[in-house]
Design a protein around this motif. Structure first.
Motif, PDB file in Angstrom:
ATOM      1  N   ILE A 161     -85.063 -24.776  27.350  1.00 19.74           N
ATOM      2  CA  ILE A 161     -85.636 -24.356  28.632  1.00 19.74           C
ATOM      3  C   ILE A 161     -86.655 -23.239  28.408  1.00 19.74           C
ATOM      4  O   ILE A 161     -87.730 -23.220  29.018  1.00 19.74           O
ATOM      5  CB  ILE A 161     -84.525 -23.895  29.591  1.00 19.74           C
ATOM      6  CG1 ILE A 161     -83.619 -25.075  29.965  1.00 19.74           C
ATOM      7  CG2 ILE A 161     -85.123 -23.282  30.853  1.00 19.74           C
ATOM      8  CD1 ILE A 161     -82.370 -24.686  30.718  1.00 19.74           C
ATOM      9  N   PRO A 200     -94.690 -23.047  34.922  1.00 21.88           N
ATOM     10  CA  PRO A 200     -93.698 -24.123  34.982  1.00 21.88           C
ATOM     11  C   PRO A 200     -93.808 -24.906  36.280  1.00 21.88           C
ATOM     12  O   PRO A 200     -94.438 -24.469  37.245  1.00 21.88           O
ATOM     13  CB  PRO A 200     -92.370 -23.343  34.925  1.00 21.88           C
ATOM     14  CG  PRO A 200     -92.689 -22.046  35.591  1.00 21.88           C
ATOM     15  CD  PRO A 200     -94.107 -21.724  35.191  1.00 21.88           C
ATOM     16  N   ALA A 203     -87.331 -29.581  33.404  1.00 25.30           N
ATOM     17  CA  ALA A 203     -87.557 -29.021  32.066  1.00 25.30           C
ATOM     18  C   ALA A 203     -87.228 -30.022  30.974  1.00 25.30           C
ATOM     19  O   ALA A 203     -87.683 -29.878  29.837  1.00 25.30           O
ATOM     20  CB  ALA A 203     -86.720 -27.752  31.875  1.00 25.30           C
ATOM     21  N   VAL A 262     -88.531 -26.203  38.562  1.00 30.67           N
ATOM     22  CA  VAL A 262     -87.765 -25.312  37.687  1.00 30.67           C
ATOM     23  C   VAL A 262     -87.495 -23.997  38.391  1.00 30.67           C
ATOM     24  O   VAL A 262     -86.390 -23.448  38.314  1.00 30.67           O
ATOM     25  CB  VAL A 262     -88.528 -25.082  36.363  1.00 30.67           C
ATOM     26  CG1 VAL A 262     -87.810 -24.061  35.504  1.00 30.67           C
ATOM     27  CG2 VAL A 262     -88.683 -26.389  35.606  1.00 30.67           C
TER      28      VAL A 262
END
Length: 480
Positions: free
Chosen positions: A190, A199, A182, A203
C-alpha cells in the motif's frame, strides 16, 4: 509442514495462545475450583511472554509471509499490553471471589484478548490487522458480560457487541476499498501504491473508514458512545482492562497504519485526526463534569486522554510518535493505579462506585487516599508528576509541527478536566465520611497502588529509560 523459523517472531503470541487452549481444557475436565490455578498460570504465562518479548533482540523481523512484524516499536507496545493485562489479572482475583463470579473462563478470555492485542501491534497487513482486532474484540464482548446475573453487565456487553460489530464492519469496508484501489492488502505494498502522492480517491475514502474503525477501538470522539455505559456496566476488573490494554494496542495500531502504509497521505489523514483529537479532548473534559459514578468519570477521562495522545499522532513527526509512546506508558500507570483504588472501594463487603463513597478517605485510609491523590493530580497534568510530562511532550510536538491551535485546545481542556480530578481529592480530604470503606484486603491491590504511585511520583527523577526506549521505538516505526 510447519515452518518453525518463520513462526519464531510470533513466539510470545504462540505461548499465550497455547496456554489459553491448555487452560480451557484443564478448566473443563478438572474437578473443584479451577479459577485460582488458572489465574496464576495465566499470570506466569504473561510474565514468560513478556520476558520473551524483552529478549527478542534488535532489528526488524517478519513472519507469516510478511503479515506479522516485530521491531523495537512492537516490543515497546507489547510490554505495555502485557503489563496491563498481568496487573488486571492480579487485581481481579480477590474482587471476582468477593462477587461470587470467580470462574476459570476469565483468565482464559484474558489470555485470548491479550493475544489479539499483540497481533494488532504486530500487524503488517490489512488481513492480519482485522484478525487481531476481532480476536481482541470477541473476547472483550464476553468479558463485559462475565457477570451474567447482573442486568447492567448484560446490557453493557450487548451495547459493546452491537456497536463493536458496526465499527468492525466500517473498518472492513474501508479495508476492502483500499484493497480494491491499491491492489494489495500488504502495508508495504500500500505504501508503494500511494508513494506517488496522487492516489485514487477510493484509497483516501477507504483510509477514512479504517481510521474511523480504529477511533472506535480507542473510544475517541465522535465514536465514543459505547464507552460510559460499558465502563459503568462491566465488572470493575474488566473496566480496568478496557481502560488500558486495548487502548495501548489500538493506538499503537493507529500509529502503524497512519505512518507506514499511508505515510505519504499525511496531509489527508492529519485533517481527520485533528478533528478526532479535538472532539475527544473537549467531550472528555466537559462531559465528565456532571458524573457521580467514578467508573463513568474514568470513561470520559479515557476519552480525553486518547484525544491528548492523538495530538502527537496528528503532528506525524518522530517527536510526536515519541510523545504518544511516552503518554501511553504513563497513562498505563495512572489508570492501573486508579482502578486499583476503585477495586478496593467496598462497604460492608459490597462493591461501591460513587464518588461520594470516597468521602473522608484521607482520614480512614490515608495511604490509599494519598495514592489516589497522586493519580488524580497526574491525570490533571499538574507538575512535577508524570502526567504533566506526558502532555508536555505531545503538546510540544504539536507546536513544533505548526499545530498551535490544537495544542491550545489541549491546554484549555486540561484546565477544565482538572476540576473533576481535583473534586475527587476534595471529597477524600475535606468531606465527612458517611460510611467508611472496608480495609484493603488484597496484597495485589496494595502492590499495584504503591508501584504505580511511585512511578508517577518519581518519573521526574528518572525519565531517561522510558524516553530513550520510546525514542528507539519511534525511530523503528518511522524507519519501517
Amino acid at each position: 509442514m510447519i515452518d518453525l523459523p518463520m513462526m519464531l517472531p510470533a513466539l510470545p503470541e504462540l505461548i499465550l495462545a497455547l496456554l489459553a487452549m491448555g487452560l480451557l481444557m484443564y478448566g473443563v475436565f478438572a474437578r473443584g475450583d479451577r479459577s485460582a490455578s488458572c489465574t496464576w498460570a495465566a499470570v506466569y504465562g504473561i510474565v514468560v511472554a513478556g520476558a520473551v518479548v524483552a529478549m527478542g533482540g534488535e532489528g526488524r523481523a517478519e513472519a507469516f509471509y510478511g503479515q506479522f512484524v516485530t521491531d523495537d516499536f512492537t516490543r515497546f507496545a507489547k510490554l505495555l499490553v502485557l503489563g496491563a493485562s498481568g496487573a488486571t489479572l492480579l487485581m481481579a482475583r480477590r474482587w471476582m471471589v468477593s462477587e461470587g463470579i470467580a470462574r476459570f473462563e476469565f483468565p482464559v478470555l484474558m489470555l485470548l484478548t491479550t493475544v489479539g492485542m499483540m497481533l494488532m501491534v504486530s500487524a503488517n497487513d490489512l488481513i492480519s490487522m482485522y484478525l487481531g482486532l476481532e480476536l481482541q474484540s470477541l473476547a472483550l464482548y464476553v468479558l463485559a458480560t462475565v457477570q451474567r446475573d447482573n442486568l447492567r453487565a448484560t446490557e453493557a456487553g450487548l451495547k459493546y457487541f452491537v456497536l463493536g460489530a458496526l465499527a468492525s464492519g466500517v473498518m472492513l469496508y474501508g479495508a476492502s476499498l483500499v484493497y480494491g484501489f491499491a491492489g494489495t492488502t500488504s502495508f508495504t505494498g500500500i505504501a508503494e501504491a500511494v508513494a506517488g502522492g496522487d492516489p485514487h480517491v477510493g484509497v483516501v475514502v477507504g483510509l477514512v473508514f479504517v481510521l474511523s474503525g480504529l477511533a472506535f477501538k480507542v473510544s475517541a470522539a465522535p465514536f465514543h458512545m459505547w464507552t460510559p455505559d460499558v465502563y459503568e456496566g462491566a465488572p470493575t476488573p474488566v473496566t480496568a482492562l478496557f481502560a488500558v490494554a486495548p487502548k495501548v494496542a489500538a493506538l499503537s495500531l493507529f500509529l502503524r497504519v497512519a505512518l507506514e502504509p499511508f505515510g505519504a497521505l499525511a496531509a489527508d489523514w492529519q485533517q481527520v485526526i485533528w478533528i478526532i483529537a479535538m472532539l475527544s479532548m473537549v467531550i472528555g473534559a466537559f462531559a465528565a463534569l456532571a458524573q457521580e459514578n467514578i467508573k463513568r468519570l474514568m470513561a470520559y477521562s479515557s476519552i480525553g486522554h486518547m484525544g491528548y495522545a492523538l495530538v502527537g499522532l496528528t503532528a506525524g513527526t518522530p517527536e510526536g510518535v515519541r510523545g504518544v509512546l511516552v503518554y501511553l506508558a504513563i497513562y498505563l500507570f495512572m489508570n492501573v493505579g486508579a482502578f486499583a483504588v476503585i477495586l478496593a472501594m467496598r462497604q460492608q463487603g459490597r462493591a461501591v462506585e460513587g464518588i461520594k463513597d470516597l468521602a473522608g478517605l484521607g482520614r480512614t485510609h490515608p495511604l490509599m487516599a494519598l495514592a489516589m491523590g497522586i493519580f488524580m493530580f497526574s491525570m490533571a497534568g499538574i507538575p512535577p508528576l508524570a502526567g504533566f510530562f506526558a502532555k508536555f511532550y505531545v503538546f510540544m510536538a504539536a507546536v513544533d509541527a505548526g499545530l498551535i491551535w490544537l495544542a491550545v485546545i489541549g491546554v484549555l481542556t486540561s484546565v477544565v478536566s482538572a476540576f473533576y480530578y481535583l473534586r475527587i481529592v476534595k471529597v477524600m480530604y475535606f468531606d465527612e465520611p458517611l460510611e467508611s470503606l472496608d480495609p484493603v484486603g488484597s496484597m495485589a491491590l496494595r502492590v499495584v497502588m504503591s508501584v504505580s504511585a511511585a512511578v508517577i511520583l518519581l518519573f521526574i527523577a528518572m525519565p531517561g529509560w522510558i524516553l530513550s526506549q520510546a525514542e528507539i521505538a519511534a525511530g523503528a516505526l518511522l524507519a519501517g
